[in-house]
Scaffold this motif. Structure first.
Motif, PDB file in Angstrom:
ATOM      1  N   TRP A  81       2.274   4.955   7.578  1.00 25.44           N
ATOM      2  CA  TRP A  81       0.919   5.470   7.776  1.00 25.44           C
ATOM      3  C   TRP A  81      -0.084   4.313   7.819  1.00 25.44           C
ATOM      4  CZ3 TRP A  81      -1.999   9.335   9.303  1.00 25.44           C
ATOM      5  CH2 TRP A  81      -3.359   9.320   8.974  1.00 25.44           C
ATOM      6  N   HIS A  82       0.080   3.372   6.907  1.00 31.34           N
ATOM      7  CA  HIS A  82      -0.850   2.240   6.873  1.00 31.34           C
ATOM      8  C   HIS A  82      -0.639   1.322   8.083  1.00 31.34           C
ATOM      9  CE1 HIS A  82      -2.541   3.280   3.012  1.00 31.34           C
ATOM     10  NE2 HIS A  82      -1.324   3.516   2.568  1.00 31.34           N
ATOM     11  N   ARG A 113       0.824  -1.202   0.000  1.00 33.17           N
ATOM     12  CA  ARG A 113       0.000   0.000   0.000  1.00 33.17           C
ATOM     13  C   ARG A 113       0.863   1.259   0.000  1.00 33.17           C
ATOM     14  NH1 ARG A 113      -4.188  -0.650   4.749  1.00 33.17           N
ATOM     15  NH2 ARG A 113      -2.827  -2.270   5.524  1.00 33.17           N
ATOM     16  N   SER A 119      -0.365  10.370   2.489  1.00 32.23           N
ATOM     17  CA  SER A 119      -1.170   9.151   2.528  1.00 32.23           C
ATOM     18  C   SER A 119      -2.553   9.422   3.103  1.00 32.23           C
ATOM     19  CB  SER A 119      -0.458   8.078   3.368  1.00 32.23           C
ATOM     20  OG  SER A 119       0.622   7.511   2.665  1.00 32.23           O
ATOM     21  N   ARG A 120      -2.627  10.278   4.123  1.00 30.29           N
ATOM     22  CA  ARG A 120      -3.932  10.620   4.693  1.00 30.29           C
ATOM     23  C   ARG A 120      -4.794  11.339   3.669  1.00 30.29           C
ATOM     24  NH1 ARG A 120      -4.573  14.465   9.957  1.00 30.29           N
ATOM     25  NH2 ARG A 120      -3.597  15.922   8.509  1.00 30.29           N
ATOM     26  N   ARG A 153      -2.740   2.992  10.694  1.00 29.56           N
ATOM     27  CA  ARG A 153      -4.174   2.831  10.446  1.00 29.56           C
ATOM     28  C   ARG A 153      -4.644   1.413  10.773  1.00 29.56           C
ATOM     29  NH1 ARG A 153      -7.657   6.075  10.610  1.00 29.56           N
ATOM     30  NH2 ARG A 153      -8.821   5.716   8.696  1.00 29.56           N
ATOM     31  N   ASP A 162       0.732   4.408  -2.681  1.00 25.15           N
ATOM     32  CA  ASP A 162       0.687   5.827  -2.321  1.00 25.15           C
ATOM     33  C   ASP A 162       1.861   6.587  -2.921  1.00 25.15           C
ATOM     34  OD1 ASP A 162      -1.583   5.285  -0.900  1.00 25.15           O
ATOM     35  OD2 ASP A 162      -0.720   5.663   1.082  1.00 25.15           O
ATOM     36  N   GLU A 181      -6.084   8.882   1.184  1.00 27.83           N
ATOM     37  CA  GLU A 181      -7.129   8.086   1.829  1.00 27.83           C
ATOM     38  C   GLU A 181      -8.457   8.831   1.868  1.00 27.83           C
ATOM     39  OE1 GLU A 181      -7.531   7.215   6.396  1.00 27.83           O
ATOM     40  OE2 GLU A 181      -6.077   5.803   5.547  1.00 27.83           O
ATOM     41  N   ARG A 182      -8.402  10.145   2.072  1.00 24.89           N
ATOM     42  CA  ARG A 182      -9.614  10.952   2.182  1.00 24.89           C
ATOM     43  C   ARG A 182     -10.085  11.509   0.843  1.00 24.89           C
ATOM     44  NH1 ARG A 182      -8.358  14.704   7.531  1.00 24.89           N
ATOM     45  NH2 ARG A 182      -8.389  13.014   9.073  1.00 24.89           N
TER      46      ARG A 182
END
Length: 289
Positions: A267-268, A40, A99-100, A271, A44, A103-104
């Motif tokens: 980051w993943h 992942r 990455s955030r 999460r 990204d 994701e958003r």
């Protein structure tokens, strides 16, 4: 909006009745989950494009400059590069932000990077659980990295049977020296210093970026994640070390890809490991987004 009219800050994470910090929940993960984080992270990195690669290019260029300036002081280089691993979670902060945003479904651009590194200055509520939390944590990691650089330099300088001025000297007089155990001691001390730092920081910076928590909450949550999932996170630490060594071993060129890959993957990791849904989000200050 004037400062006097700003809304009150969202509350920090609650505390228990005994005053103990209330930490977010930690999920159990599978042994192979770190490999999924890398996959992942690679996705990204492709979507982040040049902005992601810039996070690898700048440290690689700095490392090249360091090699040029300290090429005759390998004891310093060895400590500096290993100390870099300590502060890497802070340097990857804007990779977490990329990455955030992906994701958003938010835009990924240079403004996102600039705001990530500067907007804490404008936070009215930075004194407690604000952006200064990230700065304080970064300073703590920098102090730890400096301590390791000095320790590494002292070990190699004082205990090496011959002067170490180049990578070949390090290999000959430290790694392969018969009857000496400087390399084993160097690795052992590095591991003893790195293990608690890894446990304190493995998800701390992404959590500080994402939620309104203070440094102690972030560090304790990071430790809780490691204690709940020791074997997968040992694998994750090993993957970080191997990939970083590959980056260093390619004359630093591999770091251009390795560093953003690990940053996005971290980051993943956050999460997947942390259920932060009960914690208030860290929203950008008015006018800074």
């Amino acid at each position: 909006m004037s400062p006097s009219n700003l809304p009150p800050p969202p509350p920090l994470a609650p505390r228990t009745r005994r005053g103990a910090l209330a930490l977010p929940g930690i999920r159990n993960i599978g042994m192979a989950q770190p490999l999924d984080w890398l996959a992942r992270g690679a996705r990204d990195m492709r979507r982040g494009g040049w902005l992601s690669l810039l996070h690898g290019l700048v440290p690689a260029a700095f490392g090249g400059l360091l090699v040029l300036l300290a090429r005759d002081r390998f004891w310093l280089l060895a400590g500096a590069f290993s100390g870099f691993l300590v502060v890497a979670p802070v340097l990857a902060t804007s990779l977490y932000a990329i990455s955030r945003a992906i994701e958003r479904g938010e835009p990924v651009n240079l403004r996102l990077i600039v705001n990530t590194w500067t907007r804490w200055q404008f936070s009215r509520y930075a004194a407690r659980g604000g952006y200064w939390s990230m700065v304080r944590f970064g300073l703590l990691l920098a102090l730890a990295g400096t301590g390791w650089v000095l320790t590494s330099a002292a070990l190699i300088t004082l205990l090496a049977p011959e002067p170490v001025n180049s990578p070949l000297d390090f290999l000959r007089h430290i790694v392969l020296a018969p009857g000496h155990y400087v390399f084993e001691l160097w690795l052992t001390m590095g591991g003893l210093m790195a293990a608690p730092i890894f446990a304190s920081s493995v998800i701390a910076m992404p959590l500080l970026l994402d939620r309104r928590v203070d440094v102690l909450q972030a560090v304790l949550t990071s430790w809780q994640a490691v204690l709940t999932n020791p074997l997968p996170l040992v694998l994750w630490a090993a993957l970080i070390m191997v990939l970083t060594l590959l980056g260093l071993g390619t004359l630093l060129l591999g770091l251009v890809v390795v560093l953003p890959l690990l940053g996005h993957a971290s980051w993943h990791a956050y999460r997947d490991l942390v259920d932060a849904s009960a914690l208030p989000e860290r929203l950008p200050p008015e006018g800074a987004a």
